[in-house]
Design a protein around this motif. Sequence first.
Motif, PDB file in Angstrom:
ATOM      1  N   LEU A 208       0.851  -1.177   0.000  1.00 28.13           N
ATOM      2  CA  LEU A 208       0.000   0.000   0.000  1.00 28.13           C
ATOM      3  C   LEU A 208       0.890   1.230   0.000  1.00 28.13           C
ATOM      4  O   LEU A 208       1.781   1.363   0.842  1.00 28.13           O
ATOM      5  N   ASP A 209       0.683   2.143  -0.976  1.00 24.63           N
ATOM      6  CA  ASP A 209       1.447   3.392  -1.032  1.00 24.63           C
ATOM      7  C   ASP A 209       0.639   4.508  -0.367  1.00 24.63           C
ATOM      8  O   ASP A 209      -0.520   4.744  -0.717  1.00 24.63           O
ATOM      9  N   ILE A 210       1.276   5.207   0.572  1.00 27.45           N
ATOM     10  CA  ILE A 210       0.642   6.317   1.281  1.00 27.45           C
ATOM     11  C   ILE A 210       1.489   7.565   1.047  1.00 27.45           C
ATOM     12  O   ILE A 210       2.674   7.593   1.374  1.00 27.45           O
ATOM     13  N   THR A 211       0.878   8.586   0.467  1.00 32.73           N
ATOM     14  CA  THR A 211       1.587   9.814   0.105  1.00 32.73           C
ATOM     15  C   THR A 211       1.206  10.939   1.060  1.00 32.73           C
ATOM     16  O   THR A 211       0.022  11.149   1.354  1.00 32.73           O
ATOM     17  N   THR A 212       2.221  11.671   1.519  1.00 33.08           N
ATOM     18  CA  THR A 212       1.993  12.825   2.391  1.00 33.08           C
ATOM     19  C   THR A 212       2.383  14.136   1.712  1.00 33.08           C
ATOM     20  O   THR A 212       2.098  15.205   2.247  1.00 33.08           O
ATOM     21  N   GLU A 237      14.368  -0.676  -3.000  1.00 33.02           N
ATOM     22  CA  GLU A 237      13.637  -0.238  -1.809  1.00 33.02           C
ATOM     23  C   GLU A 237      14.233   1.016  -1.162  1.00 33.02           C
ATOM     24  O   GLU A 237      13.565   1.667  -0.364  1.00 33.02           O
ATOM     25  N   GLY A 238      15.464   1.340  -1.495  1.00 31.08           N
ATOM     26  CA  GLY A 238      16.128   2.457  -0.826  1.00 31.08           C
ATOM     27  C   GLY A 238      16.389   2.112   0.629  1.00 31.08           C
ATOM     28  O   GLY A 238      16.921   1.043   0.946  1.00 31.08           O
ATOM     29  N   HIS A 255      11.483   3.082   0.919  1.00 29.45           N
ATOM     30  CA  HIS A 255      11.743   4.438   0.405  1.00 29.45           C
ATOM     31  C   HIS A 255      11.900   5.487   1.501  1.00 29.45           C
ATOM     32  O   HIS A 255      11.694   6.680   1.245  1.00 29.45           O
ATOM     33  N   ALA A 256      12.276   5.092   2.709  1.00 32.11           N
ATOM     34  CA  ALA A 256      12.405   6.046   3.812  1.00 32.11           C
ATOM     35  C   ALA A 256      13.551   7.026   3.559  1.00 32.11           C
ATOM     36  O   ALA A 256      14.506   6.727   2.822  1.00 32.11           O
ATOM     37  N   SER A 257      13.454   8.184   4.168  1.00 34.72           N
ATOM     38  CA  SER A 257      14.558   9.146   4.140  1.00 34.72           C
ATOM     39  C   SER A 257      15.443   9.006   5.372  1.00 34.72           C
ATOM     40  O   SER A 257      16.594   9.447   5.374  1.00 34.72           O
ATOM     41  N   ARG A 258      14.881   8.361   6.435  1.00 34.21           N
ATOM     42  CA  ARG A 258      15.647   8.162   7.663  1.00 34.21           C
ATOM     43  C   ARG A 258      15.045   7.006   8.444  1.00 34.21           C
ATOM     44  O   ARG A 258      13.821   6.872   8.524  1.00 34.21           O
ATOM     45  N   LEU A 259      15.919   6.161   9.006  1.00 35.50           N
ATOM     46  CA  LEU A 259      15.488   5.078   9.884  1.00 35.50           C
ATOM     47  C   LEU A 259      15.932   5.398  11.306  1.00 35.50           C
ATOM     48  O   LEU A 259      17.081   5.797  11.527  1.00 35.50           O
ATOM     49  N   LEU A 260      15.044   5.201  12.266  1.00 38.75           N
ATOM     50  CA  LEU A 260      15.332   5.554  13.655  1.00 38.75           C
ATOM     51  C   LEU A 260      15.546   4.349  14.554  1.00 38.75           C
ATOM     52  O   LEU A 260      15.771   4.520  15.759  1.00 38.75           O
ATOM     53  N   VAL A 261      15.482   3.147  14.009  1.00 38.84           N
ATOM     54  CA  VAL A 261      15.661   1.936  14.809  1.00 38.84           C
ATOM     55  C   VAL A 261      16.696   1.038  14.145  1.00 38.84           C
ATOM     56  O   VAL A 261      16.997   1.180  12.952  1.00 38.84           O
ATOM     57  N   GLU A 262      17.225   0.095  14.908  1.00 37.99           N
ATOM     58  CA  GLU A 262      18.279  -0.792  14.433  1.00 37.99           C
ATOM     59  C   GLU A 262      17.821  -2.243  14.506  1.00 37.99           C
ATOM     60  O   GLU A 262      16.867  -2.573  15.216  1.00 37.99           O
ATOM     61  N   SER A 279      13.753   7.394  -1.379  1.00 40.05           N
ATOM     62  CA  SER A 279      14.988   6.665  -1.669  1.00 40.05           C
ATOM     63  C   SER A 279      14.685   5.423  -2.494  1.00 40.05           C
ATOM     64  O   SER A 279      13.570   4.921  -2.532  1.00 40.05           O
ATOM     65  N   GLY A 280      15.708   4.911  -3.179  1.00 41.73           N
ATOM     66  CA  GLY A 280      15.511   3.760  -4.054  1.00 41.73           C
ATOM     67  C   GLY A 280      14.795   4.142  -5.322  1.00 41.73           C
ATOM     68  O   GLY A 280      14.903   5.271  -5.806  1.00 41.73           O
ATOM     69  N   ARG A 281      14.031   3.222  -5.861  1.00 43.15           N
ATOM     70  CA  ARG A 281      13.308   3.479  -7.104  1.00 43.15           C
ATOM     71  C   ARG A 281      11.916   3.984  -6.759  1.00 43.15           C
ATOM     72  O   ARG A 281      10.964   3.207  -6.586  1.00 43.15           O
ATOM     73  N   ALA A 282      11.779   5.288  -6.653  1.00 47.21           N
ATOM     74  CA  ALA A 282      10.504   5.911  -6.300  1.00 47.21           C
ATOM     75  C   ALA A 282      10.342   7.196  -7.103  1.00 47.21           C
ATOM     76  O   ALA A 282      11.312   7.899  -7.374  1.00 47.21           O
ATOM     77  N   THR A 283       9.103   7.513  -7.483  1.00 44.36           N
ATOM     78  CA  THR A 283       8.839   8.717  -8.278  1.00 44.36           C
ATOM     79  C   THR A 283       8.607   9.952  -7.423  1.00 44.36           C
ATOM     80  O   THR A 283       8.551  11.065  -7.938  1.00 44.36           O
ATOM     81  N   GLY A 284       8.463   9.768  -6.115  1.00 49.13           N
ATOM     82  CA  GLY A 284       8.243  10.897  -5.217  1.00 49.13           C
ATOM     83  C   GLY A 284       8.152  10.388  -3.798  1.00 49.13           C
ATOM     84  O   GLY A 284       8.105   9.176  -3.544  1.00 49.13           O
TER      85      GLY A 284
END
Length: 308
Positions: A208-212, A237-238, A255-262, A279-284
């Motif tokens: 499911l793609d969710i756009t903000t 997946e970036g 496609h996250a711009s930042r991960l906060l967990v390990e 990130s990765g192969r994404a159009t936006g």
Amino acid sequence: MSLLAVLGCAACAAVPEPTSRPEPQPAQPSVVQPVRIGVQPTSPAPPPTPQPTPARPEIFTFAGELTQGGWIRGRVPPGTVSATLDDTALTLDDEGFFFAAFDRDADRQTVLAATLANGRIIRSPVAIAPRDWKIERVDVARRPGGASEAFMQRRRPELERIYLSRQRETGAQGWRQDFIWPVQGRISGRFGSQRIYRGEPGSYHSGLDITTGESGTPFVAPADGVVVLAAEDFSLEGQLLIIDHGQGLNSAFLHASRLLVEEGEQVRQGQHIGDIGSSGRATGPHLHWGLTWRGSRLDPLLFVDGED
């Protein structure tokens, strides 16, 4: 005068008279319990006799979304030592509860089977409702040749890491919870949609793609779990995050711009775990949320209340 009388008078003379007398105390009223004529006193009622707990019937019990891409939570018959959904083994907790799910292309009927300690096998057919997927037919041929060998040299190790992460059994308990939305936004891509290129089907959309509308929007864990993969730079997946919710159920966030967990970190439902990006192969900038169970791909919309 007798000796006894003399001793008595001597004793009286030895005790001086008090100068004042204590005030007389009022008499305490006596308490009289009322008596009901003709009624015998009753003894306390005996405690109720404990009733034996009725035995559970030897059947499967379950509830959920009985449709393609859906899921169930249930309980096996008493005395079960192992259980399956078709050919897939179920994980059972100490009380016989389990989670199971149905692939996007699942057949219209599947079978739950339990093997009891006495060797008996109990089977329960489950009807799966089909769905009408969004299919787009385009009059162009798919790009011939597929992916290049140079790309696959990078891609194969990524696919191996994704596969192995989804095999991990962490004991997470998120599968028991009602899932929440990871982020508020517009649904820009639905699970199961697919393109047909001149009769040749392409891969269907597996999440499911969710756009903000912008990068950096926080997203949260939809249920409790353990991080089994936190990758910073995968080719498609970036920045990729996979969380195990237990019993073979896991969430993937792409496609996250930042991960906060390990990797190895426990997360709680509603915890901020990353920020949306492209990130990765994404159009936006958007969040791709995918759910899988034992290799079956599931529809996230069937895990949350209504559309966001």
